[in-house]
Design an enzyme around this catalytic site. Sequence first.
Site, PDB file in Angstrom:
ATOM      1  N   ASP A   1      68.587  40.053   0.472  1.00  0.00           N
ATOM      2  CA  ASP A   1      69.003  41.425  -0.496  1.00  0.00           C
ATOM      3  C   ASP A   1      68.325  42.444   0.397  1.00  0.00           C
ATOM      4  OD1 ASP A   1      69.560  43.371  -3.577  1.00  0.00           O
ATOM      5  OD2 ASP A   1      67.781  44.278  -2.622  1.00  0.00           O
TER       6      ASP A   1
ATOM      7  N   TYR B   1      66.805  50.423   3.001  1.00  0.00           N
ATOM      8  CA  TYR B   1      65.555  49.829   4.086  1.00  0.00           C
ATOM      9  C   TYR B   1      65.231  49.927   4.900  1.00  0.00           C
ATOM     10  CZ  TYR B   1      65.849  47.516  -0.470  1.00  0.00           C
ATOM     11  OH  TYR B   1      66.261  48.227  -2.112  1.00  0.00           O
TER      12      TYR B   1
ATOM     13  N   LYS C   1      73.396  47.646   0.234  1.00  0.00           N
ATOM     14  CA  LYS C   1      74.331  48.384  -0.770  1.00  0.00           C
ATOM     15  C   LYS C   1      73.639  50.063  -0.126  1.00  0.00           C
ATOM     16  CE  LYS C   1      69.884  46.523  -3.383  1.00  0.00           C
ATOM     17  NZ  LYS C   1      68.936  46.318  -2.276  1.00  0.00           N
TER      18      LYS C   1
ATOM     19  N   HIS D   1      73.342  52.192  -4.688  1.00  0.00           N
ATOM     20  CA  HIS D   1      72.318  52.067  -4.685  1.00  0.00           C
ATOM     21  C   HIS D   1      71.243  52.746  -5.816  1.00  0.00           C
ATOM     22  CE1 HIS D   1      69.155  50.865  -2.274  1.00  0.00           C
ATOM     23  NE2 HIS D   1      68.247  51.057  -3.011  1.00  0.00           N
TER      24      HIS D   1
END
Length: 280
Positions: free
Chosen positions: A46, A51, A76, A112
């Site tokens: 994931d 990120y 996401k 998200h």
Amino acid sequence: MNQVPHIRLNNGTLMPQLGFGVWQVPDAEAERVVGSALEAGYRSVDTAAVYGNERGTGRAVTGSGLPREELFVTTKLWNGPDRRWDRDAVLRAFDDSLGKLGLDHVDLYLIHWPRPMRDDFLTIWKTFEEIAASGRARAVGVSNFRPADLERLGAESPLVPAVNQVELHPLFPQAELRALHASLGIATEAWSPLGQGKELLELPAVAAVAAKHGRSAAQVVLRWHLQLGTIVIPKSVTPSRIRENLDVFGFELDAEDLGALDALGADGGRIGPDPAVFDV
């Protein structure tokens, strides 16, 4: 290798119930860390655009030598406030994630955050319908959506999210939301399933259950999630803990154990941002 069970999502896609999260893993380390997880036996990873580690994650997936059909990759859409989220913006963001991952499809694509104050997640979801129909995402879903947000989606779209990924752990069990998910056919996925920091794992109740089974505190909390039917994505950059978090299928919590962990929710609360007001 541990045999991780699978959850059948509402469109028939099978998703490993235990996966590996890469939140806060720098891109320069992601290839090594994700590679260690895949070597240990994880088959679900994931990540997310925000990120900043989709490239490293993708390199690990490609470099693992594992057949693509054996892997489940989630990313996401970071629907932040820095742009207007119309159809073209969503498609560009999706293409950008696929490019960084080096993949021609992902297994799960999530919105998200709902950001209800911006009132645009319905527009975003309409484009997710298109992405799902194209096959470039095998399933689509949401993250951090509240009951009111899910009800709005249901009123406007025939496509039910396959997954809602939310903060969930014994200190914040989200019973009402989990019940709604069950009624709608949405799989519940927990981010920060072990909480954040040491607060949860050092509680006496957790330590007692761990001692009873000869397991670590993290292992019994992950086992609690699995027995609830929750999908979990623990994160670690330490190889021994990566392996430990996967080694949760050789024991079972009894009713007393589950009750002790369930009781922690009475005094707990949310650790992460509140989706009702989060707009960073």
